[in-house]
Design a protein around this motif. Structure first.
Motif, mmCIF file in Angstrom:
data_model
loop_
_atom_site.group_PDB
_atom_site.id
_atom_site.type_symbol
_atom_site.label_atom_id
_atom_site.label_comp_id
_atom_site.label_asym_id
_atom_site.label_seq_id
_atom_site.Cartn_x
_atom_site.Cartn_y
_atom_site.Cartn_z
ATOM 1 N N LEU A 11 2.152 1.736 -3.578
ATOM 2 C CA LEU A 11 1.120 2.194 -4.508
ATOM 3 C C LEU A 11 0.660 3.626 -4.244
ATOM 4 C CD1 LEU A 11 -1.095 -1.019 -4.820
ATOM 5 C CD2 LEU A 11 0.829 -0.274 -6.243
ATOM 6 N N THR A 12 0.879 4.119 -3.020
ATOM 7 C CA THR A 12 0.516 5.499 -2.697
ATOM 8 C C THR A 12 1.741 6.423 -2.709
ATOM 9 O OG1 THR A 12 0.654 4.942 -0.331
ATOM 10 C CG2 THR A 12 -1.532 4.886 -1.353
ATOM 11 N N ASN A 22 -9.436 2.019 0.376
ATOM 12 C CA ASN A 22 -9.831 1.817 -1.020
ATOM 13 C C ASN A 22 -8.990 0.747 -1.712
ATOM 14 O OD1 ASN A 22 -7.499 3.360 -0.803
ATOM 15 N ND2 ASN A 22 -7.936 4.574 -2.640
ATOM 16 N N THR A 63 0.822 -1.212 0.000
ATOM 17 C CA THR A 63 0.000 0.000 0.000
ATOM 18 C C THR A 63 0.855 1.260 0.000
ATOM 19 O OG1 THR A 63 -0.192 -0.117 2.414
ATOM 20 C CG2 THR A 63 -1.971 -1.088 1.135
ATOM 21 N N GLU A 68 -9.393 0.299 -5.647
ATOM 22 C CA GLU A 68 -8.880 1.425 -6.432
ATOM 23 C C GLU A 68 -7.358 1.378 -6.520
ATOM 24 O OE1 GLU A 68 -11.176 1.586 -4.166
ATOM 25 O OE2 GLU A 68 -12.934 2.481 -5.122
ATOM 26 N N LEU A 69 -6.702 0.999 -5.413
ATOM 27 C CA LEU A 69 -5.243 0.920 -5.428
ATOM 28 C C LEU A 69 -4.763 -0.178 -6.373
ATOM 29 C CD1 LEU A 69 -4.079 1.359 -1.715
ATOM 30 C CD2 LEU A 69 -3.826 2.960 -3.607
ATOM 31 N N SER A 107 -5.055 0.729 -10.031
ATOM 32 C CA SER A 107 -4.369 1.962 -10.424
ATOM 33 C C SER A 107 -3.270 1.717 -11.455
ATOM 34 C CB SER A 107 -3.759 2.631 -9.193
ATOM 35 O OG SER A 107 -2.728 1.825 -8.644
ATOM 36 N N ASN A 108 -2.913 2.774 -12.169
ATOM 37 C CA ASN A 108 -1.798 2.705 -13.103
ATOM 38 C C ASN A 108 -0.492 2.435 -12.373
ATOM 39 O OD1 ASN A 108 -3.390 3.221 -15.375
ATOM 40 N ND2 ASN A 108 -3.200 5.448 -15.134
ATOM 41 N N ARG A 109 -0.425 2.879 -11.128
ATOM 42 C CA ARG A 109 0.783 2.654 -10.328
ATOM 43 C C ARG A 109 1.002 1.159 -10.096
ATOM 44 N NH1 ARG A 109 5.153 2.202 -9.439
ATOM 45 N NH2 ARG A 109 6.319 2.615 -7.547
#
Length: 231
Positions: A103-104, A132, A100, A135-136, A139-141
């Motif tokens: 990804l953030t 979320n 996490t 969503e993570l 994500s594109n990440r």
């Protein structure tokens, strides 16, 4: 990367602690079957999931990753169950930082990947449980991260949440070369397993096969993991 020593071994990796056991042999057979299923296309990113909770997907993920590591390949095990992570319990390491945070963009993945006590096997814990998860993972990440680590590792095993309850597994499946579905034999209804299979097929996931968990092996009530190719 950091090194760590497990605080306890409440969930031993059987292929590491007891490599001659029937269960260890079954995991090696699973690895071999996956390799043979990819004659024309290399399978390097493998997601392991189940229809529902408590079917043994995380145990399968950890042991499958260890069997690949035993072939002298560089393996990364990712805990992508951002709702109920367990990989850190198995390895006895901290879950304070992990996927996490990557990804953030709170840290680089090289800062949080850990080298396990199994040679050639590194792990990336889930990290803090986010509000979320879907969503993570979508994500594109996440896509960029998978592309990045494929440059450093030969095999990537991803432990995902169960398929039926949430969409997370379907999302992760689209990022992987193949999927292994774990089914707890005798406890999961055929309709549930079929529904899980359909959900994966809906996103065009490549289902490599099914692991039948807790199948009776003999009159002595020994249990083992069985690999069955999906038709």
């Amino acid at each position: 990367m950091s090194n760590f020593t497990p605080k306890s071994n409440k969930r031993p990796i059987v292929v590491h602690s007891n490599p001659k056991s029937p269960a260890s042999e079954a995991y090696r057979n699973l690895r071999t079957n996956i390799q043979f299923s990819a004659i024309d296309e290399q399978v390097r990113t493998i997601m392991v999931t189940s229809a529902g909770p408590g079917e043994g997907k995380s145990t399968t993920s950890c042991n499958l990753a260890a069997t690949y590591a035993q072939t002298e390949q560089k393996v990364l095990l990712i805990d992508a169950d951002l709702r109920k992570p367990t990989v850190h319990h198995t390895f006895g390491c901290s879950n304070r930082f992990g996927l996490t945070h990557v990804l953030t963009n709170q840290c680089q993945y090289k800062e949080v990947i850990l080298e396990s006590y199994v040679p050639n096997l590194s792990i990336l814990p889930a990290g803090a449980i986010p509000p979320n998860p879907s969503e993570l993972l979508a994500s594109n990440r996440m896509r960029a991260f998978i592309d990045e680590i494929k440059k450093e590792f030969d095999i990537i095993i991803i432990d995902s949440p169960p398929v039926i309850a949430v969409t997370d597994a379907q999302i992760v499946a689209t990022r992987c070369d193949g999927v292994v579905l774990v089914v707890d034999y005798g406890n999961v209804k055929i309709a549930q397993a079929q529904k899980a299979k359909e959900k994966l097929e809906h996103v065009n996931a490549r289902i490599l096969g099914v692991v039948m968990n807790n199948v009776k092996r003999s009159v002595k009530d020994e249990y083992y993991y069985y690999y069955g190719e999906n038709s």
